[in-house]
Each structure stands twice: as structure tokens, then as C-alpha cells.
Enzyme design. Structure first.
Site, PDB file in Angstrom:
ATOM      1  N   SER A 451      46.380  -9.566  13.578  1.00 18.53           N
ATOM      2  CA  SER A 451      46.082  -8.152  13.388  1.00 18.53           C
ATOM      3  C   SER A 451      45.372  -7.908  12.060  1.00 18.53           C
ATOM      4  O   SER A 451      44.430  -7.103  11.981  1.00 18.53           O
ATOM      5  CB  SER A 451      47.382  -7.346  13.455  1.00 18.53           C
ATOM      6  OG  SER A 451      47.145  -5.976  13.198  1.00 18.53           O
ATOM      7  N   PHE A 454      41.604  -8.910  12.310  1.00 20.96           N
ATOM      8  CA  PHE A 454      40.775  -7.942  13.030  1.00 20.96           C
ATOM      9  C   PHE A 454      40.608  -6.642  12.236  1.00 20.96           C
ATOM     10  O   PHE A 454      39.544  -6.013  12.288  1.00 20.96           O
ATOM     11  CB  PHE A 454      41.369  -7.667  14.403  1.00 20.96           C
ATOM     12  CG  PHE A 454      40.992  -8.686  15.429  1.00 20.96           C
ATOM     13  CD1 PHE A 454      39.795  -8.588  16.113  1.00 20.96           C
ATOM     14  CD2 PHE A 454      41.811  -9.764  15.696  1.00 20.96           C
ATOM     15  CE1 PHE A 454      39.419  -9.530  17.055  1.00 20.96           C
ATOM     16  CE2 PHE A 454      41.453 -10.715  16.642  1.00 20.96           C
ATOM     17  CZ  PHE A 454      40.255 -10.603  17.321  1.00 20.96           C
ATOM     18  N   HIS A 455      41.641  -6.216  11.521  1.00 23.95           N
ATOM     19  CA  HIS A 455      41.489  -5.037  10.662  1.00 23.95           C
ATOM     20  C   HIS A 455      40.455  -5.296   9.567  1.00 23.95           C
ATOM     21  O   HIS A 455      39.635  -4.412   9.247  1.00 23.95           O
ATOM     22  CB  HIS A 455      42.829  -4.661  10.027  1.00 23.95           C
ATOM     23  CG  HIS A 455      43.710  -3.836  10.918  1.00 23.95           C
ATOM     24  ND1 HIS A 455      44.467  -4.384  11.920  1.00 23.95           N
ATOM     25  CD2 HIS A 455      43.947  -2.492  10.956  1.00 23.95           C
ATOM     26  CE1 HIS A 455      45.138  -3.419  12.538  1.00 23.95           C
ATOM     27  NE2 HIS A 455      44.833  -2.270  11.985  1.00 23.95           N
ATOM     28  N   GLU A 456      40.475  -6.485   9.011  1.00 28.41           N
ATOM     29  CA  GLU A 456      39.508  -6.815   7.961  1.00 28.41           C
ATOM     30  C   GLU A 456      38.089  -6.860   8.524  1.00 28.41           C
ATOM     31  O   GLU A 456      37.143  -6.381   7.888  1.00 28.41           O
ATOM     32  CB  GLU A 456      39.875  -8.166   7.339  1.00 28.41           C
ATOM     33  CG  GLU A 456      38.967  -8.599   6.209  1.00 28.41           C
ATOM     34  CD  GLU A 456      39.101  -7.728   4.974  1.00 28.41           C
ATOM     35  OE1 GLU A 456      38.146  -7.699   4.169  1.00 28.41           O
ATOM     36  OE2 GLU A 456      40.151  -7.067   4.819  1.00 28.41           O
TER      37      GLU A 456
END
Length: 530
Positions: A451, A454-456
Site C-alpha cells: 500500500s 502505490f501511495h508513493e
């Protein structure tokens, strides 16, 4: 009825008759003798508190017995009058007085008990969650509207209207916007995955070759948009939109590939007789279906399956109302960003370079408008947009989120906040890790790591900055999970974890990330102009 008119039961009946009469009387509703809306007993009691058993009733003095008789008879009279009114019989009344006796027709006597059992105040710690707080909630809404309305008027009087379209679309948007050049080409990757799966079902290629081809396809599907965004300069919003589409495309492709691999394993096991089928519809697993893939790529879900629950029809009027709401809340979100968040971040220094009190003041000042934008984003995307898409596709399962706002731990919040992603992680990451012997704690850590990556990608790539603030922010949730779980186990039925979530995630964490990324972007622009 006057007290003196009541017959003396002890003198005219036997003990057996008294007990039978008492049983009959205790079945009368507790508010049967109400004259003007005041009951003798607590309304929550099912029967009267007196005469709990026969022996206790026989030991009562004549005064208490007579008072009970009067209450019951008054209740009977009231019932008879109400029956007459309900049946259409019109009786002439001259107030609430009884003619002939001159005594008020009230059952609540001055000598009646006003206190019957131990009770807590509604706001005490033992009873506060047993009460309805709708009125206090309405008060909070009124206060929020009043306070924020004043702030909006004050801001408009001081700065004027600060809406700037260049923040959303630049003059180069139509020419160099990566979403226009790359988004449509993302459809090539599901088609390539379908061809590979078709060959695999026909047994034209072996499983190692299938796995290798799928690794190449899924890796290219996520790296290609990254290359396009880094190669062509574009506004941040277009880059974020493209990366969101790319991440969703990657998650869907992974689910499609993983599900088909599992179905082929089940079919092969059933054909060889090595294992019993775990599905009653194993005949549906044969061959890959193109129509189900097309529907899956458009449906508001990340978990592939051949069939989904479907609704009977599309409610066109409902869709139109949701679209109007989506436009209104999206405009409100943009207004808050332009009118409040942009001036605050422009007038602030880097939060890690300066006075700590100044940084805290900037973060707290930014937290309220940032929270409004975050809540609007949640409502627009998870509720309005996903429901609109589900309605148009007649997609039945619309549990896109649960009551995450009541989460008592950080771990519970992540299980309730984004149900499509949560179901994907449980199905394609968490349980596969457990089946391969990975401990539960390590599986949770792997889920948070993915997670965070993907946020980065969704934030750092569009901003052209890789400082890993988003990655660190997500991984910081791991110790918060341990902390809130510990507090929840220590203080049962408490909302300590919920308060910690709101404080660290919404009040401090997100505003800090906004300031960090903003100043990094601005510093990058300054360095590029030199």
C-alpha cells in the site's frame, strides 16, 4: 373516584379471591390511570412495581390497597372512555372532572412514589452510549455551518475570489497531458493478458511461460505510465489521474491472472482426481471468458470472477441525482483547495526547516480545510462515483466502504475504509502469504508495504519528487496499529483508538504531507528556473 368510595377488599373477600384479584390487576398497563399524561410508574416497567407476589400484596395496608384499586378503576374508566371515542360514540365532556363526586379524575396522587429504581444520568459514562444524540449532532452541524460560513465570508472579503484555472489545466494540457496519450493505451494490457490466458487454457503454453508473460505484462502496465509522466511535463492533477488509472489497471490484471491460475489448478486437480473440487460450479471454470473480462475491467471492483450479483434495471432518475451531487461536491472541494489550502501553503515555510511551534500552527491551520477536502473526496469517489458506475453496469454488491468513522483501531480503519482494495489484499496477498507459511504479522507488514508503494507512486511520480513522504506516512501506520490495538485491549469499549486515528491521520498526518510535498515541488521549480 373518591378514596372513601373504594370497597374494603379485606372485609368482603377471602384470601384466595384477593390473590386472584391482585393477579388480574397487576396485568394492567402501568400508565392505564393517566389523566393528563402523567403515569404513576416508570414507563419502561412492564407491570406495576407493587404486588410483586401475593404474600407481599396481602401485607400492604388498607391505604395502599385502596389507592391501587382507585388507580385500576380510574384506568378502566379511561379505557372505556377511549373505546367510546374510538368507536365513534360522542360523549359530552365538561373538562377532566368527574360529575357527582367533585374529585379530580387523576390517578397520580400526592402520596404516590416518584422514584422506583436506580438510574444514571443520560450523560454519565455508563449510560451515554445508550442514548440518542441526534440533537447534539444537529447542534454540531449548525455550529459548523455558522463558523465556517463566517470564515468563508471573511476570506472572500479579505482576499476576494482566488479561483485559478491554471492550477487544474495548463496551456499545454491538451498537447502534453499524459492521460490523453496513455490512458487509452492501457487497454492493451488486459487484451494481452486475455490472449495469454486463452493460450494457457488451450494448453498451448506451459505454466512457467504463462507466469513469465504475465509478469512482463503487469510490470509494463505500471512502468509505462510512470515513464510517460516523467517524460512529459504535465500538471499534477493529470498525472495523479493517470497513476490512479494505472494502479487500478494493475490490480485488476493481477486479480484476473491470479484467479485464472487458481481455476486452472482446480480443474487440473479435479481431472486427475487428486483433490475434490472446492466449487460447486467448477464447470464454469473451463476456458476464459472475454465478456466477463470486459465487464470486470469496467465494474467497480478489483476482484475478478466470472459472474457478479446484478440488479434488475437501471434507475435513470437516481443516476441523474447522483451526478448533480457529484458536480456540486466536486466544485465545493475545488473551492476549498483554491480559496483556503493554496493560500495557507503558499504563506508557510517548510515544516521541517524552522520553528517547531510555527510548524505546528501551520499544520493545525491547514488541518480543517484539508479534512473537508478529504471527506469530500471520500464522498465523491467512494459513494457517488462508484455507485453511479455500479448503477449503470447493474453491479449488485455496492459495499464500497463500511463505517470506518467508528473504527476503534488503525487496523480496523484500514479494513473498513476502502473495501475494494481490502478485498483484493485479503484475496490475492494476505491469504496467499499465509498459505505459503508466512506469519500473520509479516503478512500484514507486506500488505502495508505494498500500500505504501502505490501511495508513493500516485503522489511522487506526478510531482516528479521522490522524497518518500507518502511511503513513510503509510508505513508509520504499522506502529500506530500496534499502539491502538494495545490501547483497545487495555481499555475495553473505549474510543481511544478512534481519537488517535482522527488526530494522527487527519489532523496531523495529511496536512504535514501536503506541506512537505508542496515545498518540495516549489523548491524544484525554483531550481529548474536557475
Amino acid at each position: 373516584m373518591a378514596l372513601s368510595d373504594t370497597p374494603n377488599i379485606a372485609e368482603t373477600t377471602t384470601k384466595t379471591a384477593i390473590r386472584a384479584d391482585i393477579r388480574r390487576r397487576t396485568t394492567v398497563q402501568p400508565d392505564a390511570g393517566i389523566g393528563i399524561g402523567v403515569g404513576l410508574y416508570d414507563s419502561s416497567s412492564k407491570t406495576t412495581n407493587s404486588f410483586e407476589d401475593d404474600d407481599h400484596a396481602l401485607n400492604n395496608n388498607d391505604f395502599n390497597q385502596n389507592a391501587k384499586d382507585e388507580q385500576i378503576r380510574a384506568g378502566d374508566d379511561t379505557k372505556e372512555e377511549s373505546k367510546g371515542i374510538n368507536g365513534g360514540e360522542k360523549k359530552k365532556k365538561t373538562g377532566q372532572h368527574r360529575r357527582g363526586t367533585g374529585v379530580l379524575h387523576y390517578a397520580y396522587r400526592p402520596s404516590s412514589s416518584a422514584h422506583h429504581r436506580i438510574k444514571e444520568s443520560p450523560l454519565s459514562s455508563d449510560a451515554i452510549f445508550k442514548q440518542s444524540h441526534a440533537g447534539l449532532f444537529n447542534l454540531c452541524i449548525v455550529v459548523l455551518v455558522a463558523v465556517n460560513g463566517r470564515l468563508i465570508i471573511e476570506n472572500l472579503m479579505k482576499y476576494g475570489l482566488l479561483i485559478n484555472s491554471n492550477f487544474w489545466f495548463s496551456s499545454r494540457s491538451l498537447k502534453e497531458w499524459p492521460l490523453l496519450m496513455c490512458c487509452l493505451s492501457l487497454l492493451v494490457f488486459p487484451l494481452a493478458a486475455y490472449v495469454v490466458e486463452k493460450l494457457a487454457w488451450k494448453k498451448y503454453i506451459s505454466d512457467p511461460v504463462v507466469i513469465t508473460l504475465h509478469i512482463i505484462i503487469t510490470t509494463t502496465a505500471i512502468l509505462y505510465p510512470v515513464f510517460m509522466i516523467l517524460r512529459f511535463g504535465s500538471v499534477v492533477l493529470s498525472g495523479v489521474s493517470l497513476m490512479l488509472c494505472a494502479c487500478i489497471n494493475w490490480l485488476k490484471l493481477t486479480s484476473f491472472v491470479h484467479t485464472n491460475y487458481d481455476m486452472r489448478s482446480l480443474v487440473n486437480s479435479a481431472d486427475k482426481g487428486e483433490a475434490e473440487s472446492t466449487s460447486s460450479n467448477i464447470e464454469l471454470f473451463y476456458d476464459v471468458d472475454f465478456n466477463s473480462l470486459v465487464y470486470f475491467m469496467a465494474a467497480p471492483t478489483l476482484c475478478y470472477q466470472i459472474r457478479y450479483p446484478r440488479t434488475a434495471f437501471v434507475r435513470k432518475g437516481w443516476v441523474l441525482r447522483q451526478l448533480i451531487k457529484l458536480i456540486i461536491f466536486t466544485g465545493f472541494m475545488g473551492f476549498i483547495i483554491e480559496q483556503y489550502i493554496n493560500p495557507i501553503v503558499k504563506n508557510s515555510r517548510h515544516p521541517l526547516k524552522g520553528d517547531i511551534l510555527y510548524a505546528i500552527e501551520r499544520v493545525l491551520k491547514l488541518s480543517v480545510p484539508n479534512l473537508y477536502v478529504w471527506l469530500c473526496m471520500f464522498y465523491c469517489f467512494f459513494h457517488l462515483w462508484l455507485n453511479i458506475l455500479a448503477e449503470l453496469l447493474r453491479f449488485g454488491d455496492r459495499e464500497f466502504y463500511k463505517d470506518w468513522w467508528n473504527a476503534q483501531t488503525i487496523e480496523e480503519y484500514w479494513r473498513l475504509w476502502n473495501m475494494p482494495v481490502h478485498k483484493w489484499i485479503v484475496r490475492h496477498l494476505y491469504f496467499p502469504c499465509l498459505r505459503n507459511g508466512i506469519p500473520k504479522g509479516s503478512a500484514v507488514l507486506i500488505a502495508f508495504f505494498m500500500s505504501a508503494v502505490f501511495h508513493e507512486l500516485c503522489i511522487a511520480v506526478p510531482c516528479h519528487i521522490f522524497k518518500f513522504w507518502a511511503f513513510i506516512g503509510i508505513m508509520f501506520q504499522v506502529p500506530l496499529v500496534l499502539l491502538t490495538n494495545y490501547l483497545q485491549n487495555k481499555f475495553q469499549n473505549s474510543m481511544v483508538g478512534n481519537i488517535i486515528f482522527w488526530c494522527f491521520f487527519s489532523i496531523l498526518g495529511q496536512p504535514m504531507c501536503v506541506l512537505l510535498y508542496y515545498h518540495d515541488v516549489m523548491n524544484q521549480k525554483v531550481n529548474n528556473t536557475k
